[in-house]
Design a protein around this motif. Structure first.
Motif, PDB file in Angstrom:
ATOM      1  N   GLN A  21      10.693   9.549  -0.833  1.00  0.00           N
ATOM      2  CA  GLN A  21      11.431  10.057   0.437  1.00  0.00           C
ATOM      3  C   GLN A  21      11.806  11.670   0.282  1.00  0.00           C
ATOM      4  OE1 GLN A  21      11.160   8.914   3.459  1.00  0.00           O
ATOM      5  NE2 GLN A  21      10.222   7.276   2.963  1.00  0.00           N
ATOM      6  N   THR A  22      12.294  11.908  -0.831  1.00  0.00           N
ATOM      7  CA  THR A  22      12.662  13.152  -1.167  1.00  0.00           C
ATOM      8  C   THR A  22      11.580  14.192  -1.103  1.00  0.00           C
ATOM      9  OG1 THR A  22      14.425  12.415  -2.693  1.00  0.00           O
ATOM     10  CG2 THR A  22      13.859  14.904  -2.868  1.00  0.00           C
ATOM     11  N   ASP A  77       0.593  -1.006   0.206  1.00  0.00           N
ATOM     12  CA  ASP A  77       0.090  -0.121   0.028  1.00  0.00           C
ATOM     13  C   ASP A  77       0.887   1.258  -0.181  1.00  0.00           C
ATOM     14  OD1 ASP A  77       0.976   0.550   2.498  1.00  0.00           O
ATOM     15  OD2 ASP A  77      -0.851  -0.313   3.570  1.00  0.00           O
ATOM     16  N   PHE A  78       0.375   2.338   0.126  1.00  0.00           N
ATOM     17  CA  PHE A  78       0.806   3.786   0.151  1.00  0.00           C
ATOM     18  C   PHE A  78       2.027   3.781   1.258  1.00  0.00           C
ATOM     19  CE2 PHE A  78      -0.926   6.378   3.363  1.00  0.00           C
ATOM     20  CZ  PHE A  78      -1.941   5.643   3.916  1.00  0.00           C
ATOM     21  N   MET A  79       2.011   3.012   2.393  1.00  0.00           N
ATOM     22  CA  MET A  79       2.927   3.090   3.459  1.00  0.00           C
ATOM     23  C   MET A  79       3.943   1.956   3.222  1.00  0.00           C
ATOM     24  SD  MET A  79       0.283   4.268   6.688  1.00  0.00           S
ATOM     25  CE  MET A  79      -0.673   3.076   6.661  1.00  0.00           C
ATOM     26  N   LEU A  80       3.799   1.226   2.281  1.00  0.00           N
ATOM     27  CA  LEU A  80       4.880   0.301   1.889  1.00  0.00           C
ATOM     28  C   LEU A  80       4.577  -1.031   2.804  1.00  0.00           C
ATOM     29  CD1 LEU A  80       8.187   2.192   1.537  1.00  0.00           C
ATOM     30  CD2 LEU A  80       6.467   1.849  -0.155  1.00  0.00           C
ATOM     31  N   THR A 118       8.750   1.308  -6.844  1.00  0.00           N
ATOM     32  CA  THR A 118       8.333   0.075  -6.123  1.00  0.00           C
ATOM     33  C   THR A 118       7.374   0.692  -5.263  1.00  0.00           C
ATOM     34  OG1 THR A 118      10.200   0.533  -4.613  1.00  0.00           O
ATOM     35  CG2 THR A 118      10.303  -1.205  -6.366  1.00  0.00           C
ATOM     36  N   CYS A 119       7.139   1.883  -5.077  1.00  0.00           N
ATOM     37  CA  CYS A 119       6.274   2.446  -4.119  1.00  0.00           C
ATOM     38  C   CYS A 119       4.921   3.258  -4.718  1.00  0.00           C
ATOM     39  CB  CYS A 119       6.917   3.703  -3.434  1.00  0.00           C
ATOM     40  SG  CYS A 119       8.464   3.227  -2.868  1.00  0.00           S
ATOM     41  N   ASN A 120       3.927   2.972  -4.183  1.00  0.00           N
ATOM     42  CA  ASN A 120       2.664   3.644  -4.646  1.00  0.00           C
ATOM     43  C   ASN A 120       2.268   4.728  -3.700  1.00  0.00           C
ATOM     44  OD1 ASN A 120       1.944   1.492  -6.505  1.00  0.00           O
ATOM     45  ND2 ASN A 120       1.747   0.239  -4.833  1.00  0.00           N
ATOM     46  N   VAL A 121       2.778   5.844  -4.301  1.00  0.00           N
ATOM     47  CA  VAL A 121       2.605   7.235  -3.439  1.00  0.00           C
ATOM     48  C   VAL A 121       1.195   7.766  -3.400  1.00  0.00           C
ATOM     49  CG1 VAL A 121       3.622   9.373  -2.946  1.00  0.00           C
ATOM     50  CG2 VAL A 121       5.076   7.420  -3.897  1.00  0.00           C
ATOM     51  N   GLY A 138      -2.177  17.960  -2.943  1.00  0.00           N
ATOM     52  CA  GLY A 138      -1.045  17.380  -3.774  1.00  0.00           C
ATOM     53  C   GLY A 138       0.192  17.270  -2.542  1.00  0.00           C
ATOM     54  N   LYS A 139      -0.153  16.802  -1.255  1.00  0.00           N
ATOM     55  CA  LYS A 139       0.672  16.293  -0.231  1.00  0.00           C
ATOM     56  C   LYS A 139       0.964  14.859  -0.423  1.00  0.00           C
ATOM     57  CE  LYS A 139       0.961  19.989   2.887  1.00  0.00           C
ATOM     58  NZ  LYS A 139       0.236  20.806   3.547  1.00  0.00           N
ATOM     59  N   VAL A 140       2.222  14.217  -0.132  1.00  0.00           N
ATOM     60  CA  VAL A 140       2.148  12.817  -0.029  1.00  0.00           C
ATOM     61  C   VAL A 140       1.670  12.419   1.316  1.00  0.00           C
ATOM     62  CG1 VAL A 140       3.908  11.044   0.125  1.00  0.00           C
ATOM     63  CG2 VAL A 140       4.314  13.018  -1.220  1.00  0.00           C
ATOM     64  N   GLU A 141       0.907  11.351   1.384  1.00  0.00           N
ATOM     65  CA  GLU A 141       0.242  11.152   2.513  1.00  0.00           C
ATOM     66  C   GLU A 141       1.077   9.762   3.273  1.00  0.00           C
ATOM     67  OE1 GLU A 141      -3.953   9.846   2.019  1.00  0.00           O
ATOM     68  OE2 GLU A 141      -4.464  11.943   1.959  1.00  0.00           O
ATOM     69  N   THR A 142       1.257  10.048   4.366  1.00  0.00           N
ATOM     70  CA  THR A 142       2.298   9.124   5.149  1.00  0.00           C
ATOM     71  C   THR A 142       1.450   8.385   6.134  1.00  0.00           C
ATOM     72  OG1 THR A 142       2.807  10.846   6.525  1.00  0.00           O
ATOM     73  CG2 THR A 142       4.365  10.297   4.591  1.00  0.00           C
TER      74      THR A 142
END
Ligand SMILES: [Zn+2]
Length: 195
Positions: free
Chosen positions: A186-187, A118-121, A151-154, A160-164
């Motif tokens: 990560q960047t 998932d988006f949190m790997l 490899t990551c589903n961001v 527009g923010k990356v959800e963590t």
């Protein structure tokens, strides 16, 4: 015995298109395909599997409580040479067990296409069971904007923010996904945290 296959890839790796092309190839050889998908995936309406490049086909929808082995033995067993499943990460672990049983005891290949994480790997429960049970595991590759393997589903929020953090599956949400390599993801997160 036939095998349970897990063909996994990140978002945008053309998993659905490959599932539908595989279906077409089997049909062309005169074989009967049972196309299924879990009900958690409702993006394209109830009973259609549709890829971004325009391929589509009708599919039977499997609900979380359904016993796939029972459905199969009642309705499908005499009419199926191969089972193809899309969005397989959304099956329950029990349903992956059922698909494996069908492969082993009915001697019917079961091809599952889906996401690994998932988006949190983190693994989806269905994907975890597939990795545990599948006799064949292959990666469908796609690349990040930088050219590395994605490899990551961001997951991006509406602004527009990356959800963590958050729910693993958000149905009907406004977020979008993009396949990226770990470093690019990560960047973005680090830049976001600096603001
Ligand atoms: Zn990258």
């Amino acid at each position: 015995m036939a095998k349970l296959y897990f063909k996994y890839g990140a978002m945008g790796s053309s998993k659905t298109a490959q599932a539908l092309i595989t279906r077409f190839n089997y049909i062309e050889m005169g074989m009967r395909v049972w196309l299924i998908k879990p009900s958690s995936d409702t993006r394209d309406g109830a009973d259609i599997i549709k890829s971004r490049i325009g391929l589509s086909a009708p599919a039977d929808v499997i609900r979380p409580k359904d016993d796939i082995q029972k459905i199969f033995s009642k309705a499908q067993a005499k009419n199926t040479d191969v089972i193809i499943a899309d969005e397989a990460q959304f099956f329950t672990p029990e349903q992956i067990d059922q698909l494996h049983e069908i492969a082993v005891w009915e001697d019917i290949p079961v091809l599952c296409f889906g996401l690994r994480t998932d988006f949190m790997l983190h693994l989806f429960p269905g994907s975890r069971r597939l990795l545990e049970l599948a006799e064949s595991i292959t990666e469908i590759k796609t690349i990040c904007q930088c050219g590395s393997k994605a490899t990551c589903n961001v997951r991006f929020s509406k602004d527009g923010k990356v959800e963590t953090e958050g729910e693993q599956v958000v149905l009907g949400g406004n977020e979008t996904y993009k396949a990226m390599c770990y470093k690019c993801m990560q960047t973005l997160i680090r830049k976001q945290n600096q603001k």
